[in-house]
Design an enzyme around this catalytic site. Sequence first.
Site, PDB file in Angstrom:
ATOM      1  N   ARG A   1       0.813  -1.238   0.000  1.00  0.00           N
ATOM      2  CA  ARG A   1       0.000   0.000   0.000  1.00  0.00           C
ATOM      3  C   ARG A   1       0.835   1.273   0.000  1.00  0.00           C
ATOM      4  NH1 ARG A   1      -3.002  -3.019   3.939  1.00  0.00           N
ATOM      5  NH2 ARG A   1      -4.727  -4.110   2.911  1.00  0.00           N
TER       6      ARG A   1
ATOM      7  N   LYS B   1       2.231  11.015 -11.951  1.00  0.00           N
ATOM      8  CA  LYS B   1       1.287  10.145 -12.668  1.00  0.00           C
ATOM      9  C   LYS B   1       1.983   8.824 -12.920  1.00  0.00           C
ATOM     10  CE  LYS B   1      -1.986  12.922 -15.303  1.00  0.00           C
ATOM     11  NZ  LYS B   1      -2.493  13.148 -16.677  1.00  0.00           N
TER      12      LYS B   1
ATOM     13  N   GLU C   1       7.503  15.975 -26.811  1.00  0.00           N
ATOM     14  CA  GLU C   1       6.954  16.513 -25.553  1.00  0.00           C
ATOM     15  C   GLU C   1       7.551  17.888 -25.242  1.00  0.00           C
ATOM     16  OE1 GLU C   1       4.476  15.257 -23.793  1.00  0.00           O
ATOM     17  OE2 GLU C   1       4.424  13.090 -24.152  1.00  0.00           O
TER      18      GLU C   1
ATOM     19  N   LYS D   1       6.324  22.050 -16.031  1.00  0.00           N
ATOM     20  CA  LYS D   1       5.537  20.940 -15.516  1.00  0.00           C
ATOM     21  C   LYS D   1       5.341  21.068 -14.013  1.00  0.00           C
ATOM     22  CE  LYS D   1       4.223  16.314 -15.730  1.00  0.00           C
ATOM     23  NZ  LYS D   1       4.276  15.056 -16.471  1.00  0.00           N
TER      24      LYS D   1
ATOM     25  N   GLU E   1      -5.244  16.664 -11.690  1.00  0.00           N
ATOM     26  CA  GLU E   1      -5.830  16.932 -13.004  1.00  0.00           C
ATOM     27  C   GLU E   1      -7.333  17.178 -12.946  1.00  0.00           C
ATOM     28  OE1 GLU E   1      -4.151  14.780 -16.296  1.00  0.00           O
ATOM     29  OE2 GLU E   1      -5.993  14.963 -17.423  1.00  0.00           O
TER      30      GLU E   1
ATOM     31  N   ARG F   1      -4.014  20.926 -15.385  1.00  0.00           N
ATOM     32  CA  ARG F   1      -3.066  19.862 -15.743  1.00  0.00           C
ATOM     33  C   ARG F   1      -3.448  19.137 -17.027  1.00  0.00           C
ATOM     34  NH1 ARG F   1       0.004  15.503 -11.788  1.00  0.00           N
ATOM     35  NH2 ARG F   1       1.166  14.512 -13.462  1.00  0.00           N
TER      36      ARG F   1
ATOM     37  N   ASN G   1      -1.938  17.255 -21.849  1.00  0.00           N
ATOM     38  CA  ASN G   1      -2.353  16.161 -22.728  1.00  0.00           C
ATOM     39  C   ASN G   1      -2.544  16.580 -24.173  1.00  0.00           C
ATOM     40  OD1 ASN G   1      -2.601  13.689 -21.210  1.00  0.00           O
ATOM     41  ND2 ASN G   1      -4.060  14.812 -19.959  1.00  0.00           N
TER      42      ASN G   1
ATOM     43  N   HIS H   1      -2.422  14.040 -26.977  1.00  0.00           N
ATOM     44  CA  HIS H   1      -2.395  12.701 -26.385  1.00  0.00           C
ATOM     45  C   HIS H   1      -3.666  11.896 -26.649  1.00  0.00           C
ATOM     46  CE1 HIS H   1       1.180  14.216 -24.478  1.00  0.00           C
ATOM     47  NE2 HIS H   1       1.355  13.121 -23.753  1.00  0.00           N
TER      48      HIS H   1
ATOM     49  N   HIS I   1      -2.838   8.536 -28.164  1.00  0.00           N
ATOM     50  CA  HIS I   1      -3.135   7.257 -27.499  1.00  0.00           C
ATOM     51  C   HIS I   1      -3.923   6.326 -28.422  1.00  0.00           C
ATOM     52  CE1 HIS I   1      -2.689   8.963 -23.119  1.00  0.00           C
ATOM     53  NE2 HIS I   1      -1.529   8.756 -23.711  1.00  0.00           N
TER      54      HIS I   1
ATOM     55  N   HIS J   1       5.730   6.761 -28.111  1.00  0.00           N
ATOM     56  CA  HIS J   1       4.762   7.693 -27.522  1.00  0.00           C
ATOM     57  C   HIS J   1       4.904   9.095 -28.127  1.00  0.00           C
ATOM     58  CE1 HIS J   1       2.137   9.575 -24.625  1.00  0.00           C
ATOM     59  NE2 HIS J   1       3.111  10.352 -24.185  1.00  0.00           N
TER      60      HIS J   1
END
Lengths: 363, 363
Positions: B120, B142, B184, B226, B236, B240, B244, B247, B251, B264
Amino acid sequence: MEKITVSLGDRSYPITIAAGLFNDPASFWPLKAGDNAMLVTNQTLAPIYLQKLSALLSAAGVKVDQVILPDGEQYKTLAVMDEVFTALLQKPHGRDTTLIALGGGVIGDLTGFAAASYQRGVRFIQVPTTLLSQVDSSVGGKTAVNHPLGKNMIGAFYQPASVVVDTDCLATLPPRELASGLAEVIKYGIILDGDFFQWLEQNLDALLALDEKAMAYCIRRCCELKAEVVAADERETGLRALLNLGHTFGHAIEAHMGYGNWLHGEAVAAGMVMAARTAERLGQFSAADTDRIIALLLRAGLPVHGPESMAAEEYLPHMMRDKKVLAGELRLVLPLAIGRSEVRAGVAHDMVLAAINDCQKSL
Amino acid sequence: MEKITVSLGDRSYPITIAAGLFNDPASFWPLKAGDNAMLVTNQTLAPIYLQKLSALLSAAGVKVDQVILPDGEQYKTLAVMDEVFTALLQKPHGRDTTLIALGGGVIGDLTGFAAASYQRGVRFIQVPTTLLSQVDSSVGGKTAVNHPLGKNMIGAFYQPASVVVDTDCLATLPPRELASGLAEVIKYGIILDGDFFQWLEQNLDALLALDEKAMAYCIRRCCELKAEVVAADERETGLRALLNLGHTFGHAIEAHMGYGNWLHGEAVAAGMVMAARTAERLGQFSAADTDRIIALLLRAGLPVHGPESMAAEEYLPHMMRDKKVLAGELRLVLPLAIGRSEVRAGVAHDMVLAAINDCQKSL
C-alpha cells in the site's frame, strides 16, 4: 437505522446499518439519477442480489452495468482484478463512474483497489454482505489483492464514499462464514474494549441465532471502534496496527494452506490464541485470560490452534513478510489484558515458535 | 547543477539536473547508508548502468537488489509489474524499502505504480534516462500501466521522493527516442510558453547535436513548466489536462497500432497536428501557426500525420475511452495560439474526423 461517520476531513463518509436497506435506492447515497455505476459481485451472490439491486438502481435513474467474479480468497488477485478493468473499458466507463462492491471481504478489497487504480481513482461504495466485511474490511479504506508470496501485499489506502450494511444479508450466510466474522468481532473486544468482550460472552448465543437487535448492536459497536482507530491513524503509522491482532500468525496459515482453504477469520482465531500464548510467555498476559479467549472462540465454532500439517517453523518465513516488519525485525500485536493491547518489536523467534507449539499441544 | 522543487506541501520533492550525477551517491537523496532499495530497470539499460549504480550505492552503504524487465511499451502491464512484486517479496523487502526507477517512461510509470501499490505504498526515486521521461513522465506523480483496451488506464497519483536527471544518459539514446522526447518538449512550447517555442525554433539543431548547455536549459525549462502545472493541479481537475495536448489522438494511434510500434512521442507529434487542425476548423487557430508546428516537428524527425493504415473512423472508439471523457462527452486539448491552449468539450465528432483527414492529406 444506525449511522456512524468515519471522520477523515474531506474524505469522511457514512456507515449505514439496518435491515431492509436493499429495498430503498436512497441507501446507496451518493449515487443519484444520471450517474453511471458498475456493480462488482461474485458468482455466489449474483443469483441472490444482482437482479434486485440492478432493478432498484435502474428505477432510480442510475445506469448500472455489472461484472461477476469467481468466489473465493484464491481469486483476490491482480489477474481477476483485470477482469473488472476490462468490463469498465468495454462499455467504456469514464472517470466519473462509481464502483459498487457487493460481497464479502474479497470483493470489497479487490473492488476497492480497482476503484483506487481505474483511471487513477474513481468513486466506490462498499456494500458488505458477510459479517466479517460488515464489521471490519469494508470500513477504513484498506484495499488490496494477494500475491502468491503474501496476503494483501498489493493495494492502496483508498476510502469509499459510503458503506451500506443491510443486516438481512446475514440470513443467507453459511455458518462457517458467520463464525469467521465473529473472530474479528471478538478481536475488537480483546484489543480495545473489555466491556464489549464481556457483552459478547453474554450474547454470543443471540448472535449465532442472528437475533436482530443483538446483531445490529454488535456491528455498530465494531464499526464505531474501527472508525475511531481509522480516524486517528488512517495509514497505520501506529494505533491502527492493533487491528492486526492474530493476523501475522493468521496470514502465515492462509498463505501456507493456500488461499481459500482456511477462512480469514478462522486463521485469525488461531492466530489470536498464538498471540495470547506469546504474551503469556512474555509475562504480560494471564493464562486465565487466554482461557476466556479460547472458550469464546470455541463457542463461536472457531479453531484455537493452527493446521495439524503446519509445523511451527513453517510460520516464520511467512511472518517475516508481514507489512509490520521494519528493518528486518518482526513486530507483533500482543494483548496486555482483555481490552488492551500493544505492538511489540524484538520478540525472540524462539519464543514465537514455543507459543505456536503451546497452541498445537491441544490438538 | 540545476535544482527545481515540485511544491506539494509535505510531499514536495527536488528535481536535480546535471551531467555526471551517476558518479555521486549523494545524487540519490534521500537514500542513505543502511537503507534497503530495489533497482528496477530494463534489459537494454541493465548492461549500461546497472553494475555501476549498484556498486555506487553499495559502497555508500545502501543494500541494493535489482529486477530487470523486458524493454518496451508493450511490457507496461499488470503482469510485468507483478514481476517487481515477486522480486520484492522473495527477499523480502519491507514497507521501509525504496524503489529506484532507472529507465524511460515505461520503467518510471510501472515502477511508480508498483511503489504506490507494494504494501500500500513505499518510497520511490525517479531516475529517467530518456529525454521524454526527463522532461515529462518522471515529474508529477502520474504512474500507470496499460490495458489492452487503453493506455495508462490503471494507475495512481503517487509522487516520487526525488527525481535524478543525469544528462549524460542522452548520449546512448537512439535517435528515434531522442526525437520522441522532443515531441513533448515542443508540446510545452505550444500549450504554455510561446517564447520557449521560439527558442526551440532557434536551438533545435543544438538539441539534436546534444549540446550540453542547450539541453540542460531545455530540460530545466520543461521541468519548471511541468512543476508549476502539477503544483497548481496535482490530480488533473483542470489546468493539468493541458499537458495532454495531442495525447487523445496519440493514445488512439498507440492502441490501434499495438503498443511499442509507434513511440509515444511520435504518436503525440501526429496528435498535436490533428489537434491544431481541429482548432483551425473551429476558427481559433491559424494555419500559419499549424505550419510552424509542422515545420518544427519535421526538423526534429517526427511524424506529422497518423499511420497510413489507420482510417479516421478508427480513432474515435479509442478516443472515447480517454480519461478526459466526462458523461460520455469527448474533451480535447486545443491550441489557441503558440503558447496558449484550452480544454474544450462538445467538439462534433465529424469535425474531429475531418481534422484527422486534413493531416492524412499530406501523406
